[in-house]
Design a protein around this motif. Structure first.
Motif, PDB file in Angstrom:
ATOM      1  N   LEU A 220     -64.065  18.298 -23.188  1.00  0.00           N
ATOM      2  CA  LEU A 220     -64.243  17.091 -23.986  1.00  0.00           C
ATOM      3  C   LEU A 220     -65.727  16.847 -24.201  1.00  0.00           C
ATOM      4  CD1 LEU A 220     -61.651  14.686 -22.288  1.00  0.00           C
ATOM      5  CD2 LEU A 220     -61.425  15.810 -24.514  1.00  0.00           C
ATOM      6  N   VAL A 221     -66.124  16.696 -25.474  1.00  0.00           N
ATOM      7  CA  VAL A 221     -67.517  16.407 -25.799  1.00  0.00           C
ATOM      8  C   VAL A 221     -67.581  15.146 -26.658  1.00  0.00           C
ATOM      9  CG1 VAL A 221     -68.352  18.770 -25.614  1.00  0.00           C
ATOM     10  CG2 VAL A 221     -67.439  17.957 -27.807  1.00  0.00           C
ATOM     11  N   ALA A 222     -68.743  14.480 -26.601  1.00  0.00           N
ATOM     12  CA  ALA A 222     -68.946  13.257 -27.383  1.00  0.00           C
ATOM     13  C   ALA A 222     -69.375  13.643 -28.791  1.00  0.00           C
ATOM     14  CB  ALA A 222     -69.994  12.383 -26.710  1.00  0.00           C
ATOM     15  N   MET A 223     -68.491  13.415 -29.736  1.00  0.00           N
ATOM     16  CA  MET A 223     -68.748  13.773 -31.128  1.00  0.00           C
ATOM     17  C   MET A 223     -67.791  12.980 -32.001  1.00  0.00           C
ATOM     18  SD  MET A 223     -70.399  15.770 -33.374  1.00  0.00           S
ATOM     19  CE  MET A 223     -71.296  16.704 -32.129  1.00  0.00           C
ATOM     20  N   HIS A 224     -68.322  12.301 -33.008  1.00  0.00           N
ATOM     21  CA  HIS A 224     -67.451  11.513 -33.875  1.00  0.00           C
ATOM     22  C   HIS A 224     -66.625  12.395 -34.809  1.00  0.00           C
ATOM     23  CE1 HIS A 224     -66.439   9.344 -37.624  1.00  0.00           C
ATOM     24  NE2 HIS A 224     -66.129   8.372 -36.788  1.00  0.00           N
ATOM     25  N   ASP A 225     -67.295  13.308 -35.495  1.00  0.00           N
ATOM     26  CA  ASP A 225     -66.619  14.135 -36.491  1.00  0.00           C
ATOM     27  C   ASP A 225     -65.861  15.266 -35.812  1.00  0.00           C
ATOM     28  OD1 ASP A 225     -68.223  12.484 -37.983  1.00  0.00           O
ATOM     29  OD2 ASP A 225     -69.282  14.081 -39.039  1.00  0.00           O
ATOM     30  N   SER A 226     -64.878  15.786 -36.527  1.00  0.00           N
ATOM     31  CA  SER A 226     -64.189  16.987 -36.043  1.00  0.00           C
ATOM     32  C   SER A 226     -65.025  18.228 -36.318  1.00  0.00           C
ATOM     33  CB  SER A 226     -62.822  17.124 -36.719  1.00  0.00           C
ATOM     34  OG  SER A 226     -62.977  17.252 -38.125  1.00  0.00           O
ATOM     35  N   THR A 227     -66.102  18.072 -37.092  1.00  0.00           N
ATOM     36  CA  THR A 227     -67.017  19.163 -37.402  1.00  0.00           C
ATOM     37  C   THR A 227     -68.411  18.838 -36.868  1.00  0.00           C
ATOM     38  OG1 THR A 227     -67.470  18.166 -39.568  1.00  0.00           O
ATOM     39  CG2 THR A 227     -65.767  19.858 -39.478  1.00  0.00           C
ATOM     40  N   LEU A 228     -69.242  19.883 -36.765  1.00  0.00           N
ATOM     41  CA  LEU A 228     -70.553  19.760 -36.133  1.00  0.00           C
ATOM     42  C   LEU A 228     -71.715  19.687 -37.119  1.00  0.00           C
ATOM     43  CD1 LEU A 228     -69.709  22.477 -33.517  1.00  0.00           C
ATOM     44  CD2 LEU A 228     -70.408  20.157 -32.876  1.00  0.00           C
ATOM     45  N   ASN A 229     -71.491  19.947 -38.394  1.00  0.00           N
ATOM     46  CA  ASN A 229     -72.615  20.130 -39.309  1.00  0.00           C
ATOM     47  C   ASN A 229     -73.268  18.841 -39.779  1.00  0.00           C
ATOM     48  OD1 ASN A 229     -69.875  20.603 -40.454  1.00  0.00           O
ATOM     49  ND2 ASN A 229     -70.902  20.246 -42.411  1.00  0.00           N
ATOM     50  N   ARG A 230     -72.582  17.703 -39.734  1.00  0.00           N
ATOM     51  CA  ARG A 230     -73.238  16.459 -40.191  1.00  0.00           C
ATOM     52  C   ARG A 230     -74.325  16.018 -39.225  1.00  0.00           C
ATOM     53  NH1 ARG A 230     -72.955  10.976 -39.257  1.00  0.00           N
ATOM     54  NH2 ARG A 230     -71.226  11.248 -37.786  1.00  0.00           N
ATOM     55  N   THR A 231     -74.089  16.191 -37.927  1.00  0.00           N
ATOM     56  CA  THR A 231     -74.992  15.598 -36.950  1.00  0.00           C
ATOM     57  C   THR A 231     -75.838  16.592 -36.157  1.00  0.00           C
ATOM     58  OG1 THR A 231     -73.227  15.563 -35.292  1.00  0.00           O
ATOM     59  CG2 THR A 231     -73.518  13.586 -36.635  1.00  0.00           C
ATOM     60  N   THR A 232     -75.593  17.894 -36.309  1.00  0.00           N
ATOM     61  CA  THR A 232     -76.367  18.867 -35.533  1.00  0.00           C
ATOM     62  C   THR A 232     -76.995  19.928 -36.448  1.00  0.00           C
ATOM     63  OG1 THR A 232     -74.709  20.602 -35.124  1.00  0.00           O
ATOM     64  CG2 THR A 232     -74.589  18.617 -33.741  1.00  0.00           C
ATOM     65  N   ASN A 233     -77.786  20.787 -35.843  1.00  0.00           N
ATOM     66  CA  ASN A 233     -78.457  21.882 -36.564  1.00  0.00           C
ATOM     67  C   ASN A 233     -77.658  23.176 -36.531  1.00  0.00           C
ATOM     68  OD1 ASN A 233     -78.794  22.362 -33.821  1.00  0.00           O
ATOM     69  ND2 ASN A 233     -80.854  23.256 -34.058  1.00  0.00           N
ATOM     70  N   ILE A 234     -76.352  23.085 -36.413  1.00  0.00           N
ATOM     71  CA  ILE A 234     -75.519  24.279 -36.236  1.00  0.00           C
ATOM     72  C   ILE A 234     -75.652  25.282 -37.369  1.00  0.00           C
ATOM     73  CG2 ILE A 234     -73.433  23.261 -37.287  1.00  0.00           C
ATOM     74  CD1 ILE A 234     -71.848  24.815 -35.082  1.00  0.00           C
TER      75      ILE A 234
ATOM     76  N   ALA B  67     -78.163  26.248 -38.866  1.00  0.00           N
ATOM     77  CA  ALA B  67     -79.346  27.100 -38.680  1.00  0.00           C
ATOM     78  C   ALA B  67     -79.131  28.143 -37.584  1.00  0.00           C
ATOM     79  CB  ALA B  67     -80.560  26.238 -38.334  1.00  0.00           C
ATOM     80  N   LEU B  68     -78.082  27.960 -36.781  1.00  0.00           N
ATOM     81  CA  LEU B  68     -77.875  28.835 -35.631  1.00  0.00           C
ATOM     82  C   LEU B  68     -76.620  29.685 -35.706  1.00  0.00           C
ATOM     83  CD1 LEU B  68     -78.832  26.325 -32.765  1.00  0.00           C
ATOM     84  CD2 LEU B  68     -80.292  28.028 -33.887  1.00  0.00           C
ATOM     85  N   PHE B  69     -75.589  29.221 -36.412  1.00  0.00           N
ATOM     86  CA  PHE B  69     -74.310  29.940 -36.432  1.00  0.00           C
ATOM     87  C   PHE B  69     -73.781  30.043 -37.859  1.00  0.00           C
ATOM     88  CE2 PHE B  69     -74.464  28.128 -32.161  1.00  0.00           C
ATOM     89  CZ  PHE B  69     -74.059  29.187 -31.365  1.00  0.00           C
ATOM     90  N   ALA B  70     -73.080  31.106 -38.121  1.00  0.00           N
ATOM     91  CA  ALA B  70     -72.346  31.235 -39.377  1.00  0.00           C
ATOM     92  C   ALA B  70     -71.057  30.422 -39.287  1.00  0.00           C
ATOM     93  CB  ALA B  70     -72.021  32.697 -39.636  1.00  0.00           C
TER      94      ALA B  70
END
Length: 353
Positions: A75-89, A91-94
């Motif tokens: 379990l992680v603290a994250m509002h969205d079901s996706t990571l791209n709105r709030t993180t730099n993903i 730039a690091l992952f396809a």
């Protein structure tokens, strides 16, 4: 002599305690809760340990982590079901499976990301605030959030609550995991102002039943949108497209987390209170101190029990200002004034109000 005694009495009025139970129309009579919506998300990156810590220092009563599950079941603290709105993903992952869903990445992978500020006012720093942790703007686990709040409570002697949201769609496994982790960390119903929230009313009922089985007693909050139902009220469940009456909600929920739109009103709040339901409103995002006063005040007077806000400090300051302005008369004062012959002074004060 009467004039002197009257002046003394008026002085006693000015010295009356600001926190008298009659000051607020909340269900408990106490001040409404300041709920740190996604942490201090108006100031710092949302759902980060640094943001949660700043909210605590600003005086929030409750920390709100939205929860998602990683590919390896954490379990992680994250509002969205996706990571791209709030993180730099990006730039690091396809992309995986056509996107960046939390559930497609492991915790170890997500821990390499940095959470970036969103919104017009958030930044990566706040004047006078230095985070206590080494990596304040990484994606935290639910365990890390609870560790932070528990350590703060132990250090300060306060009882700050948590308000995790089981994100939809409703999942029995996720609900069980949230409760198991909460119980293991002492959030079993013994920490005040702790709630579990979900937009799924089926999920809220399920959480209530699971808590009984597990010997837990945290408050359950059903989220949604206020609706008028004939002569009564209900809450719209966007996950099913149905509306649940307040009477039905009161059989399994302890409170409601509601959008400030729709049929939400003082009458709605009074009807909820009559059934023993607290009402928390979302989301308060005032752009200035004066806007904050105008935004919060009508809901304070309507009896709202808590405010989900991105700006914890502004919420705290509004309540301080309200309490300073609304000084109640002690219940024993009219009798004392009558004994002193000063009741006419009190009547003049009321007439002038």
């Amino acid at each position: 002599m009467k004039r002197t005694l009257g002046a003394i009495a008026l002085g006693l009025i000015s010295m009356a305690p600001a926190h008298a139970a009659t000051l607020y129309n909340t269900l408990s009579g106490e001040a409404p809760l300041i709920i740190a919506h996604r942490g201090a998300s108006g100031y710092l990156p949302e759902h980060t340990l640094g943001g949660y810590e700043l909210a605590l220092q600003m005086g929030a009563d409750v920390i709100e982590p939205d929860l998602q599950t990683t590919a390896d079941g954490e379990l992680v603290a994250m509002h969205d079901s996706t990571l791209n709105r709030t993180t730099n993903i990006e730039a690091l992952f396809a992309p995986r499976n056509g996107g960046y869903r939390v559930s497609d990445f492991t915790l170890a992978e997500i821990k390499t990301l940095t959470v970036e500020p969103t919104g017009a006012t958030a930044s990566t720093s706040y004047d006078g605030f230095t985070p206590s942790m080494a990596a304040p703007y990484k994606v935290p686990t639910f365990q890390e959030v609870m560790d932070l709040v528990s350590a703060y409570n132990a250090t300060t002697g306060k009882e700050i609550g948590i308000y995790p949201e089981a994100k939809t769609p409703n999942s029995l496994a996720m609900n069980q995991q949230i409760l198991q982790e909460m119980k293991a960390n002492g959030f079993d119903g013994s920490v005040q102002n702790t709630f579990i929230q979900t937009f799924s009313h089926e999920g809220a009922r399920q959480l209530a039943d699971l808590q009984v089985e597990m010997g837990m007693d945290n408050a359950i909050a059903a989220l949604g949108y206020a609706r008028q139902l004939g002569d009564g009220f209900g809450v719209y469940d966007a996950t099913t497209g149905t509306t649940t009456s307040l009477e039905d909600l009161a059989t399994f929920a302890d409170g409601l987390g509601l959008s400030l739109s729709g049929a939400l009103s003082a009458d709605f709040i009074a009807a909820a209170h009559a059934l023993g339901l607290t009402v928390h409103g979302w989301t308060f995002r005032p752009t200035s101190d004066e806007v904050a006063w105008d935004m919060f005040l009508p809901w304070i007077e309507a009896g709202m029990d808590g405010f989900f806000t991105d700006y914890s400090l502004r919420g705290v300051e509004v309540l301080d200002r309200y309490e300073a302005a609304e000084v109640p008369v002690p219940a024993t004062l009219p009798l004392m004034l009558a004994g002193l012959g000063g009741l006419a002074v009190l009547r003049r004060r009321r007439a002038a109000a």
